[in-house]
Design a protein around this motif. Sequence first.
Motif, PDB file in Angstrom:
ATOM      1  N   MET A   1       0.845  -1.175   0.000  1.00 53.83           N
ATOM      2  CA  MET A   1       0.000   0.000   0.000  1.00 53.83           C
ATOM      3  C   MET A   1       0.890   1.237   0.000  1.00 53.83           C
ATOM      4  N   GLU A   2       0.478   2.245  -0.760  1.00 54.16           N
ATOM      5  CA  GLU A   2       1.199   3.520  -0.843  1.00 54.16           C
ATOM      6  C   GLU A   2       0.335   4.622  -0.250  1.00 54.16           C
ATOM      7  N   PHE A   3       0.956   5.765   0.048  1.00 54.32           N
ATOM      8  CA  PHE A   3       0.267   6.853   0.734  1.00 54.32           C
ATOM      9  C   PHE A   3       0.643   8.194   0.117  1.00 54.32           C
ATOM     10  N   PHE A   4      -0.337   9.128   0.098  1.00 53.82           N
ATOM     11  CA  PHE A   4      -0.076  10.469  -0.426  1.00 53.82           C
ATOM     12  C   PHE A   4      -0.991  11.484   0.231  1.00 53.82           C
ATOM     13  N   THR A   5      -0.554  12.754   0.192  1.00 49.30           N
ATOM     14  CA  THR A   5      -1.374  13.880   0.629  1.00 49.30           C
ATOM     15  C   THR A   5      -1.516  14.842  -0.536  1.00 49.30           C
ATOM     16  N   VAL A   6      -2.545  15.676  -0.470  1.00 46.72           N
ATOM     17  CA  VAL A   6      -2.785  16.699  -1.495  1.00 46.72           C
ATOM     18  C   VAL A   6      -2.816  18.042  -0.783  1.00 46.72           C
ATOM     19  N   SER A   7      -1.762  18.838  -0.964  1.00 46.94           N
ATOM     20  CA  SER A   7      -1.706  20.122  -0.272  1.00 46.94           C
ATOM     21  C   SER A   7      -2.091  21.259  -1.213  1.00 46.94           C
ATOM     22  N   CYS A   8      -2.789  22.217  -0.652  1.00 46.27           N
ATOM     23  CA  CYS A   8      -3.241  23.416  -1.350  1.00 46.27           C
ATOM     24  C   CYS A   8      -3.659  24.403  -0.272  1.00 46.27           C
ATOM     25  N   LEU A   9      -3.612  25.685  -0.560  1.00 51.02           N
ATOM     26  CA  LEU A   9      -4.074  26.659   0.421  1.00 51.02           C
ATOM     27  C   LEU A   9      -5.582  26.573   0.634  1.00 51.02           C
ATOM     28  N   ARG A  10      -6.285  26.008  -0.317  1.00 48.63           N
ATOM     29  CA  ARG A  10      -7.735  25.863  -0.226  1.00 48.63           C
ATOM     30  C   ARG A  10      -8.112  24.420   0.104  1.00 48.63           C
ATOM     31  N   ARG A  11      -9.335  24.261   0.583  1.00 47.29           N
ATOM     32  CA  ARG A  11      -9.915  22.934   0.781  1.00 47.29           C
ATOM     33  C   ARG A  11     -10.506  22.498  -0.558  1.00 47.29           C
ATOM     34  N   GLY A  12     -10.364  21.228  -0.884  1.00 49.48           N
ATOM     35  CA  GLY A  12     -10.899  20.755  -2.147  1.00 49.48           C
ATOM     36  C   GLY A  12     -11.217  19.278  -2.126  1.00 49.48           C
ATOM     37  N   LYS A  13     -11.840  18.826  -3.214  1.00 50.50           N
ATOM     38  CA  LYS A  13     -12.237  17.425  -3.377  1.00 50.50           C
ATOM     39  C   LYS A  13     -11.144  16.692  -4.154  1.00 50.50           C
ATOM     40  N   VAL A  14     -10.689  15.573  -3.602  1.00 54.14           N
ATOM     41  CA  VAL A  14      -9.614  14.784  -4.211  1.00 54.14           C
ATOM     42  C   VAL A  14     -10.196  13.568  -4.911  1.00 54.14           C
ATOM     43  N   SER A  15      -9.738  13.348  -6.139  1.00 57.77           N
ATOM     44  CA  SER A  15     -10.103  12.152  -6.897  1.00 57.77           C
ATOM     45  C   SER A  15      -8.826  11.474  -7.376  1.00 57.77           C
TER      46      SER A  15
END
Length: 78
Positions: A1-15
Motif C-alpha cells: 500500500m502507498e500513501f499520499f497527501t494533497v496540499s493546497c491553500l484551499r480545501r478541495g475534493k480529491v479524486s
Amino acid sequence: MEFFTVSCLRRGKVSMDGSYLGENKSGETLRVFQCGAGLHDISLECRIGQRCREMTQRVMIAGTNAILPKELRFYCSL
C-alpha cells in the motif's frame, strides 16, 4: 500500500483515476490517502468564487509509507 497527501491553500475534493476519495483536509490537517503503487491521475477540485476549478497531476506513487506520504502540491488562486 502507498500513501499520499494533497496540499493546497484551499480545501478541495480529491479524486484518483476518476474516483472521488474525499476532502484534502480534515480541519486544517492534511488527510493521508492510500493507493496501490503505480502511475495515477490525482485531481483536486476547489471552489474559486462561484466557479469550481479542477486540476490534475499524473504521478508515480511508490516507496511511501503512512509516516512519509508523497506530497502532491496544487496551486489555487486565492
